[in-house]
Write an enzyme that holds these catalytic residues in place. Sequence first.
Site, PDB file in Angstrom:
ATOM      1  N   HIS A   1       5.478  84.588  56.192  1.00 15.31           N
ATOM      2  CA  HIS A   1       5.730  83.381  55.410  1.00 15.31           C
ATOM      3  C   HIS A   1       4.469  82.541  55.226  1.00 15.31           C
ATOM      4  O   HIS A   1       3.622  82.436  56.104  1.00 15.31           O
ATOM      5  CB  HIS A   1       6.825  82.541  56.074  1.00 15.31           C
ATOM      6  CG  HIS A   1       6.511  82.141  57.488  1.00 15.31           C
ATOM      7  ND1 HIS A   1       5.814  81.008  57.811  1.00 15.31           N
ATOM      8  CD2 HIS A   1       6.801  82.736  58.662  1.00 15.31           C
ATOM      9  CE1 HIS A   1       5.696  80.909  59.124  1.00 15.31           C
ATOM     10  NE2 HIS A   1       6.283  81.958  59.662  1.00 15.31           N
ATOM     11  N   ASP A   2       4.344  81.993  54.021  1.00 14.28           N
ATOM     12  CA  ASP A   2       3.301  81.030  53.665  1.00 14.28           C
ATOM     13  C   ASP A   2       1.905  81.634  53.614  1.00 14.28           C
ATOM     14  O   ASP A   2       0.904  80.904  53.629  1.00 14.28           O
ATOM     15  CB  ASP A   2       3.311  79.830  54.622  1.00 14.28           C
ATOM     16  CG  ASP A   2       4.685  79.175  54.697  1.00 14.28           C
ATOM     17  OD1 ASP A   2       5.129  78.631  53.677  1.00 14.28           O
ATOM     18  OD2 ASP A   2       5.321  79.245  55.766  1.00 14.28           O
TER      19      ASP A   2
ATOM     20  N   GLY B   1       2.028  84.320  59.889  1.00  8.52           N
ATOM     21  CA  GLY B   1       2.281  83.231  58.957  1.00  8.52           C
ATOM     22  C   GLY B   1       1.058  82.370  58.675  1.00  8.52           C
ATOM     23  O   GLY B   1       0.168  82.224  59.511  1.00  8.52           O
TER      24      GLY B   1
END
Length: 262
Positions: free
Chosen positions: A119-120, A137
Amino acid sequence: MIHATAIVEDGARIDPTVSIGAYSVIGPHVTIGAGTTVGPHCVIEGHTTIGCGNRIFQFSSLGAVPQDKKYAGEPCELVIGDRNTIREFCTFNIGSPGGGGITRIGDDNWIMAYVHLAHDCLVGNHTIFANNSQLAGHVEVGDWAILGGFTVAHQFIRIGAHAMTAMCSLLFADQPPFVMSQGQPAQARSMNYEGLRRRGFSPARIAAVKAMHKALYRDNLTLDQARARIGELASDTPEAAPDVQLMLDFLSGVSPQRGIVR
């Protein structure tokens, strides 16, 4: 262009020129642009936007929720640009509310099998991820970076443009632009001179990159002293001013907790 066994849920926006292989599943919040091909047995879900001309191979999972215990179903996104190659068994997660809400991949990237983008993560353009490269992440990867097979990047680090990692490198710190690293933990070994030559860098620009390497790694300078030395190169070699600025911008964002690969 959509196989009879594929499932495309109501609400998905699929360009008429998109090809979707057997047994693939496309979720209701997915957008796929013109000329993209999706192989068999892929799952594309979540708020995922995929651009034009991408080639997604079989068994990939794109847009699943982040591997973050704090995630509570917020409508975060995965955004993939144009002309990317995404090979077998890749897993790209959507973003999280704590990281801007978007995982983003740019254009013209070559991403091999079993690559994980958590994520991200923010990935630029023209990168190469060899098999089993893994990003935790909030990792940022600059344009033209090359990650060797089994490279693992700790969360919240950055890999600069034109950087390169050797196979099985383990990154706990930021890797500046142009740097080649290797090891567990990764250490700076040289600069990516051959890659720069292949991209058309002139001898003067490569000489400036060599001077940056010397300031960062050979002259026993602090990071602030190295930045000052590197800043002088722009006036000495005006042709390399964009490369110098690229390095300075990267170094200005180095976290004191993480530092750079040494």
